[in-house]
Every structure is written in structure tokens, then in C-alpha cells.
Design an enzyme around this catalytic site. Structure first.
Site, PDB file in Angstrom:
ATOM      1  N   GLN A 134       0.877  -1.201   0.102  1.00 55.57           N
ATOM      2  CA  GLN A 134      -0.011  -0.161   0.158  1.00 55.57           C
ATOM      3  C   GLN A 134       0.921   1.246  -0.075  1.00 55.57           C
ATOM      4  OE1 GLN A 134      -2.275  -0.655   3.461  1.00 55.57           O
ATOM      5  NE2 GLN A 134      -0.752  -0.079   4.921  1.00 55.57           N
ATOM      6  N   HIS A 144       1.155  -4.794   3.086  1.00 53.25           N
ATOM      7  CA  HIS A 144      -0.076  -5.092   3.761  1.00 53.25           C
ATOM      8  C   HIS A 144      -0.165  -6.385   4.213  1.00 53.25           C
ATOM      9  CE1 HIS A 144      -4.669  -4.296   3.673  1.00 53.25           C
ATOM     10  NE2 HIS A 144      -4.293  -5.174   4.605  1.00 53.25           N
ATOM     11  N   PHE A 150      -0.892  -5.612  14.192  1.00 51.82           N
ATOM     12  CA  PHE A 150      -1.041  -5.610  12.560  1.00 51.82           C
ATOM     13  C   PHE A 150      -0.580  -7.002  12.031  1.00 51.82           C
ATOM     14  CE2 PHE A 150       0.198  -3.467   8.464  1.00 51.82           C
ATOM     15  CZ  PHE A 150      -0.706  -4.103   7.687  1.00 51.82           C
ATOM     16  N   HIS A 193      -2.634 -10.047  13.260  1.00 50.74           N
ATOM     17  CA  HIS A 193      -3.815 -10.144  12.481  1.00 50.74           C
ATOM     18  C   HIS A 193      -3.427 -10.806  11.174  1.00 50.74           C
ATOM     19  CE1 HIS A 193      -7.683  -9.153  10.194  1.00 50.74           C
ATOM     20  NE2 HIS A 193      -6.635  -8.907   9.063  1.00 50.74           N
ATOM     21  N   GLU A 194      -2.478 -10.243  10.457  1.00 50.87           N
ATOM     22  CA  GLU A 194      -1.883 -10.852   9.226  1.00 50.87           C
ATOM     23  C   GLU A 194      -1.231 -12.408   9.290  1.00 50.87           C
ATOM     24  OE1 GLU A 194      -2.490  -9.490   6.042  1.00 50.87           O
ATOM     25  OE2 GLU A 194      -3.310  -7.838   7.211  1.00 50.87           O
ATOM     26  N   LYS A 231      -4.925 -14.663  10.465  1.00 49.82           N
ATOM     27  CA  LYS A 231      -5.842 -14.705   9.205  1.00 49.82           C
ATOM     28  C   LYS A 231      -5.178 -15.247   8.070  1.00 49.82           C
ATOM     29  CE  LYS A 231      -9.370 -11.835   6.532  1.00 49.82           C
ATOM     30  NZ  LYS A 231      -9.847 -10.757   6.315  1.00 49.82           N
ATOM     31  N   HIS A 232      -4.177 -14.918   7.582  1.00 46.86           N
ATOM     32  CA  HIS A 232      -3.657 -15.393   6.291  1.00 46.86           C
ATOM     33  C   HIS A 232      -2.454 -16.474   6.611  1.00 46.86           C
ATOM     34  CE1 HIS A 232      -6.215 -12.364   4.345  1.00 46.86           C
ATOM     35  NE2 HIS A 232      -5.774 -11.377   5.072  1.00 46.86           N
TER      36      HIS A 232
END
Length: 239
Positions: free
Chosen positions: A36, A63, A113, A116-117, A120-121
């Protein structure tokens, strides 16, 4: 021979199905590597807050690295038992703070952050790498792509009020990397489209850029796209 009651068989069936679903969820086809532009992130309705380490450099930032399926869907939150452990990336933190900073409000140190990444991924690619390997792969891809350099070599530099065509931006990145990216734009308070995020497709090893197997649909760009300056941008904390 032991007899199984109906309820026992049902439990065995449900457990088997759960394991099967979890296994299928991890059999992804490729990655989206997403970067980003901080100038566009901050020049939005929600604004931004610089991380506790200070204002990031005027460069694209990571991101995420997201496993995806060729049908356009994606797995997420694949292993709740494999939660983010900051000790596993402690000696990467200085590099992550530079290349993967948080711009969300309130100001943070990046851990939320990154958590989360990964959860989730990253957990959906455990067959490829562990937590540390996930972040190392993303950092390596950022260096390989070098988006800012690719754009500047084509004469596309951050500047407020200056516009480029979408094709010019795509062509500059394609020339440098070898494959066409997907460009996502946001719209500023004046109604101008801004270069916001760049999606590049990566093979299952998270090592090589590839031709995207599926076209994204999202916040598309108009005919004129601004590449706004970040050096002149302000955070919500500064307003």
C-alpha cells in the site's frame, strides 16, 4: 468386537469432516502480495496515525501476503492453535517496522497488525512456512518488487496534483517485475482517484511473481490517477 453407538459415530463423522475441511482450506493455489501507498492511506476519510517508531519513509509498505484460490475465494483463520508469537520475529522487528509499518489509529508498535496478518492469512500457508518464514518471505518479495523504484524509473514520482493513466502505472510495474499487477485506488476528499494498493501474484512457494490466475474486482481506478506525496502528509495526531 466393540459396538459403536449412533452418537459416537456422529462425533467421529463430525471430527473427520472438520479435519477434512481444515485440510482443504490449506490447499490454496497462489498468493496475493499486497503493498500500500502510505500517502493515499493517510489521505482518506479515516486518516492515519504514524506508528510509535515515527513517520515511515516515503515508500510502499507491506499490507500482507494472502493465500488465494483460483476461483477468487480465499481461506482465512486456518489454525486457531497457531497464534502469533512475537518472540519468533523479535530479531525481524526493526525490519518489519520499516517495511511493514502500521498506520492504523491509535498509534501502535506493529504487533497487532502483524498478529492479524499471520493469524488470518499466514496460518493458511503452514504447509509452506512457519511464522518467521511467512514474514521473511514477504520482506523478500518487497525487495524483489521495489515498486517505488519501478515507478520512478518510468517518471512516475510522488507529487500532489499530478496525474497518470492507469496503464502508465501498470506498464511501469510490469516492465520491472515481468507481470501485470492489479491496482486498487481510493478517492480523496476532492474526488480524485489515488494509487492506493498494488496486488501482485506469487507462486505457492512465495518466491516468484507469476501471471495472476484470476482478476480482482474491487476499488477500481479512473482514467486519471494521482500518486500523492507522503512527505507532505499529516497524521491525525498532527492535525
Amino acid at each position: 468386537m466393540m459396538k459403536l453407538h449412533g452418537s459416537t459415530l456422529l462425533v467421529i463423522f463430525l471430527v473427520t469432516q472438520s479435519v477434512a475441511i481444515l485440510t482443504v482450506a490449506k490447499e490454496f493455489d497462489f498468493f496475493y502480495f499486497v503493498q500500500q501507498w502510505p500517502g493515499s492511506y493517510c489521505d482518506s476519510r479515516r486518516g492515519c496515525c504514524y506508528p510509535k517508531t515515527g513517520k515511515p519513509a516515503e515508500d510502499f509498505s507491506i499490507h500482507g501476503l494472502w493465500p488465494n484460490y483460483v476461483d477468487g475465494t480465499y481461506p482465512s483463520n486456518c489454525d486457531s492453535s497457531n497464534q502469533f508469537d512475537d518472540s519468533k520475529v523479535s530479531n525481524l522487528e526493526s525490519e518489519l517496522q520499516v517495511h511493514w509499518p502500521t498506520l492504523a489509529c491509535p498509534s501502535g508498535d506493529g504487533l497487532k497488525f502483524w498478529r492479524h496478518e499471520w493469524e488470518k492469512h499466514g496460518t493458511c500457508a503452514e504447509s509452506i512456512f512457519d511464522e518467521r518464514g511467512y514474514f521473511e518471505a514477504a520482506l523478500s518479495l518487497k525487495k524483489k518488487a521495489n515498486l517505488l523504484n519501478a515507478l520512478e524509473n518510468a517518471g512516475i514520482r510522488p507529487a500532489d496534483g499530478k496525474f497518470h493513466t492507469l496503464d502508465q502505472i501498470k506498464d511501469a510495474i510490469t516492465q520491472a517485475v515481468g507481470y501485470e499487477p492489479y491496482i486498487e485506488c481510493n478517492v480523496d476528499s476532492s474526488g480524485y482517484h489515488q494509487l492506493y494498493q498494488v496486488y501482485q501474484c506469487v507462486d505457492r512457494s512465495a518466491s516468484n511473481f507469476i501471471k495472476c490466475p484470476v482478476l480482482l474486482t474491487g476499488r477500481a481506478c479512473g482514467n486519471k490517477v494521482e500518486f500523492p506525496s507522503f512527505s507532505s502528509a499529516s497524521s491525525r495526531d498532527e492535525l
